[in-house]
Motif scaffolding. Structure first.
Motif, PDB file in Angstrom:
ATOM      1  N   MET A   1      90.934 -35.296  42.292  1.00 52.30           N
ATOM      2  CA  MET A   1      90.735 -34.127  41.458  1.00 52.30           C
ATOM      3  C   MET A   1      89.603 -34.439  40.474  1.00 52.30           C
ATOM      4  SD  MET A   1      91.760 -31.030  40.579  1.00 52.30           S
ATOM      5  CE  MET A   1      93.335 -30.889  41.377  1.00 52.30           C
ATOM      6  N   VAL A   2      88.661 -33.529  40.377  1.00 52.96           N
ATOM      7  CA  VAL A   2      87.540 -33.662  39.449  1.00 52.96           C
ATOM      8  C   VAL A   2      87.744 -32.683  38.303  1.00 52.96           C
ATOM      9  CG1 VAL A   2      85.033 -33.497  39.164  1.00 52.96           C
ATOM     10  CG2 VAL A   2      85.986 -34.335  41.312  1.00 52.96           C
ATOM     11  N   THR A   3      87.620 -33.174  37.076  1.00 52.35           N
ATOM     12  CA  THR A   3      87.752 -32.342  35.881  1.00 52.35           C
ATOM     13  C   THR A   3      86.385 -32.233  35.226  1.00 52.35           C
ATOM     14  OG1 THR A   3      90.034 -33.090  35.553  1.00 52.35           O
ATOM     15  CG2 THR A   3      88.928 -32.092  33.653  1.00 52.35           C
ATOM     16  N   TYR A   4      85.961 -31.007  34.965  1.00 47.81           N
ATOM     17  CA  TYR A   4      84.670 -30.724  34.337  1.00 47.81           C
ATOM     18  C   TYR A   4      84.892 -30.411  32.866  1.00 47.81           C
ATOM     19  CZ  TYR A   4      82.919 -30.540  39.072  1.00 47.81           C
ATOM     20  OH  TYR A   4      82.579 -30.878  40.359  1.00 47.81           O
ATOM     21  N   LEU A   5      84.031 -30.959  32.015  1.00 48.14           N
ATOM     22  CA  LEU A   5      84.146 -30.777  30.574  1.00 48.14           C
ATOM     23  C   LEU A   5      82.782 -30.411  29.999  1.00 48.14           C
ATOM     24  CD1 LEU A   5      85.779 -33.718  31.369  1.00 48.14           C
ATOM     25  CD2 LEU A   5      86.789 -33.111  29.190  1.00 48.14           C
ATOM     26  N   GLU A   6      82.810 -29.766  28.838  1.00 47.28           N
ATOM     27  CA  GLU A   6      81.562 -29.415  28.167  1.00 47.28           C
ATOM     28  C   GLU A   6      81.724 -29.474  26.658  1.00 47.28           C
ATOM     29  OE1 GLU A   6      80.495 -25.388  29.239  1.00 47.28           O
ATOM     30  OE2 GLU A   6      81.889 -24.535  27.777  1.00 47.28           O
ATOM     31  N   MET A   7      80.562 -29.501  26.000  1.00 48.14           N
ATOM     32  CA  MET A   7      80.476 -29.492  24.544  1.00 48.14           C
ATOM     33  C   MET A   7      79.314 -28.547  24.212  1.00 48.14           C
ATOM     34  SD  MET A   7      79.661 -32.811  22.121  1.00 48.14           S
ATOM     35  CE  MET A   7      81.135 -33.695  22.618  1.00 48.14           C
ATOM     36  N   ARG A   8      79.549 -27.556  23.353  1.00 47.53           N
ATOM     37  CA  ARG A   8      78.519 -26.571  23.014  1.00 47.53           C
ATOM     38  C   ARG A   8      77.737 -26.927  21.751  1.00 47.53           C
ATOM     39  NH1 ARG A   8      76.961 -22.760  26.764  1.00 47.53           N
ATOM     40  NH2 ARG A   8      78.683 -22.508  28.226  1.00 47.53           N
ATOM     41  N   HIS A   9      78.305 -27.759  20.896  1.00 49.71           N
ATOM     42  CA  HIS A   9      77.640 -28.227  19.674  1.00 49.71           C
ATOM     43  C   HIS A   9      78.007 -29.696  19.500  1.00 49.71           C
ATOM     44  CE1 HIS A   9      76.818 -24.064  18.673  1.00 49.71           C
ATOM     45  NE2 HIS A   9      78.088 -23.795  18.952  1.00 49.71           N
ATOM     46  N   ALA A  10      77.109 -30.445  18.925  1.00 49.66           N
ATOM     47  CA  ALA A  10      77.369 -31.878  18.744  1.00 49.66           C
ATOM     48  C   ALA A  10      78.655 -32.089  17.956  1.00 49.66           C
ATOM     49  CB  ALA A  10      76.199 -32.541  18.033  1.00 49.66           C
ATOM     50  N   ALA A  11      79.562 -32.815  18.549  1.00 49.03           N
ATOM     51  CA  ALA A  11      80.809 -33.165  17.855  1.00 49.03           C
ATOM     52  C   ALA A  11      80.489 -34.229  16.812  1.00 49.03           C
ATOM     53  CB  ALA A  11      81.831 -33.699  18.857  1.00 49.03           C
ATOM     54  N   PRO A  12      81.245 -34.262  15.730  1.00 52.92           N
ATOM     55  CA  PRO A  12      81.041 -35.333  14.749  1.00 52.92           C
ATOM     56  C   PRO A  12      81.270 -36.691  15.393  1.00 52.92           C
ATOM     57  CG  PRO A  12      82.664 -33.715  13.968  1.00 52.92           C
ATOM     58  CD  PRO A  12      82.345 -33.369  15.382  1.00 52.92           C
ATOM     59  N   ALA A  13      80.479 -37.663  14.976  1.00 49.64           N
ATOM     60  CA  ALA A  13      80.656 -39.019  15.506  1.00 49.64           C
ATOM     61  C   ALA A  13      82.037 -39.533  15.138  1.00 49.64           C
ATOM     62  CB  ALA A  13      79.581 -39.944  14.942  1.00 49.64           C
ATOM     63  N   ARG A  14      82.706 -40.140  16.104  1.00 46.01           N
ATOM     64  CA  ARG A  14      84.020 -40.728  15.825  1.00 46.01           C
ATOM     65  C   ARG A  14      83.833 -42.042  15.077  1.00 46.01           C
ATOM     66  NH1 ARG A  14      86.901 -41.599  20.968  1.00 46.01           N
ATOM     67  NH2 ARG A  14      88.671 -42.009  19.630  1.00 46.01           N
ATOM     68  N   PRO A  15      84.667 -42.326  14.098  1.00 43.37           N
ATOM     69  CA  PRO A  15      84.532 -43.564  13.331  1.00 43.37           C
ATOM     70  C   PRO A  15      84.685 -44.798  14.223  1.00 43.37           C
ATOM     71  CG  PRO A  15      86.256 -42.140  12.413  1.00 43.37           C
ATOM     72  CD  PRO A  15      85.790 -41.515  13.680  1.00 43.37           C
ATOM     73  N   ILE A  16      83.908 -45.816  13.901  1.00 39.42           N
ATOM     74  CA  ILE A  16      83.951 -47.068  14.648  1.00 39.42           C
ATOM     75  C   ILE A  16      84.113 -48.204  13.648  1.00 39.42           C
ATOM     76  CG2 ILE A  16      82.763 -48.562  16.280  1.00 39.42           C
ATOM     77  CD1 ILE A  16      81.109 -46.081  17.054  1.00 39.42           C
ATOM     78  N   PRO A  17      85.257 -48.883  13.650  1.00 38.72           N
ATOM     79  CA  PRO A  17      85.485 -49.936  12.659  1.00 38.72           C
ATOM     80  C   PRO A  17      84.515 -51.107  12.762  1.00 38.72           C
ATOM     81  CG  PRO A  17      87.384 -49.704  14.135  1.00 38.72           C
ATOM     82  CD  PRO A  17      86.393 -48.659  14.517  1.00 38.72           C
ATOM     83  N   ASP A  18      84.057 -51.416  13.963  1.00 32.41           N
ATOM     84  CA  ASP A  18      83.163 -52.569  14.109  1.00 32.41           C
ATOM     85  C   ASP A  18      81.792 -52.145  14.641  1.00 32.41           C
ATOM     86  OD1 ASP A  18      83.845 -51.906  16.685  1.00 32.41           O
ATOM     87  OD2 ASP A  18      84.389 -53.922  17.304  1.00 32.41           O
ATOM     88  N   ALA A  19      81.259 -51.037  14.109  1.00 26.77           N
ATOM     89  CA  ALA A  19      79.993 -50.476  14.596  1.00 26.77           C
ATOM     90  C   ALA A  19      78.855 -51.481  14.553  1.00 26.77           C
ATOM     91  CB  ALA A  19      79.630 -49.229  13.793  1.00 26.77           C
ATOM     92  N   ALA A  20      78.858 -52.372  13.592  1.00 29.72           N
ATOM     93  CA  ALA A  20      77.774 -53.349  13.460  1.00 29.72           C
ATOM     94  C   ALA A  20      77.767 -54.351  14.611  1.00 29.72           C
ATOM     95  CB  ALA A  20      77.889 -54.078  12.132  1.00 29.72           C
ATOM     96  N   ASN A  21      78.858 -54.419  15.375  1.00 34.59           N
ATOM     97  CA  ASN A  21      78.930 -55.354  16.497  1.00 34.59           C
ATOM     98  C   ASN A  21      78.217 -54.861  17.745  1.00 34.59           C
ATOM     99  OD1 ASN A  21      80.481 -57.057  14.920  1.00 34.59           O
ATOM    100  ND2 ASN A  21      82.417 -56.287  15.725  1.00 34.59           N
TER     101      ASN A  21
END
Length: 192
Positions: A1-21
């Motif tokens: 089964m294939v599921t298709y998804l879309e986004m019409r406007h940029a979603a806010p960036a999800r927080p990343i605790p170790d982004a500097a890594n």
């Protein structure tokens, strides 16, 4: 089964605790290096379409101006794709853009690598000039079991589902016979 998804406007960036890594770089890739990374990331999810392309055909895909390639590495990792732990490929199609491929290596699964790479991919897609009005992707039951939930948490909405059938790339020798153990092979097939 294939599921298709879309986004019409940029979603806010999800927080990343170790982004500097993590470090994400936009790059152009050579066919051999791309195939190796594609296989390292996708073999256990039965990614195979790019592996069937000739060198010339793959080189044309990789050089297409509407394609953007983001590669994820650990911060401070050595140069070269051997250190890459993720790939996100965008394919601009007029006012829309597809996340054609997205994944992280097995050693980066269950870390924040995928979240970091997807944040960068969404920002890059909605930063294209001229602007896009839709970012889309698809996932299937062969993908990581948490892929669909990950895409929804990233801000994508399901649009529809379809059944898609493809030959098993393990039976043709395109992928290892023991790849994707979570996906059964056809009854009676030894994979040899």
């Amino acid at each position: 089964m294939v599921t298709y998804l879309e986004m019409r406007h940029a979603a806010p960036a999800r927080p990343i605790p170790d982004a500097a890594n993590w470090d994400v770089r936009e790059t152009r890739l050579e066919a051999e290096a791309y195939r190796a990374l594609f296989k390292r990331i996708g073999e256990d999810w039965l990614w195979c379409s790019r592996l069937t392309l000739s060198d010339d055909a793959l080189t044309a895909v990789l050089a297409a101006p509407e394609r953007v390639f983001l590669v994820l590495k650990r911060a401070g990792a050595e140069a070269g794709l051997d250190a890459a732990q993720g790939l996100l490929e965008l394919d601009r199609q007029g006012p829309t853009c597809e996340v054609a491929y997205f994944g992280v290596t097995p050693e980066a699964v269950a870390s924040t690598a995928a979240r970091h790479l997807m944040n960068a991919g969404i920002a890059r897609a909605f930063g294209l000039t001229p602007a896009i009005d839709r970012l889309f992707l698809h996932t299937c039951t062969f993908d990581h079991p948490r892929a669909l939930a990950f895409y929804e948490r990233s801000g994508f909405d399901v649009t529809h589902q379809e059944v898609e059938v493809m030959p098993d790339p393990r039976l043709s020798g395109l992928l290892r016979v023991d790849a994707a153990p979570h996906v059964p092979r056809a009854a009676g097939s030894s994979g040899a």
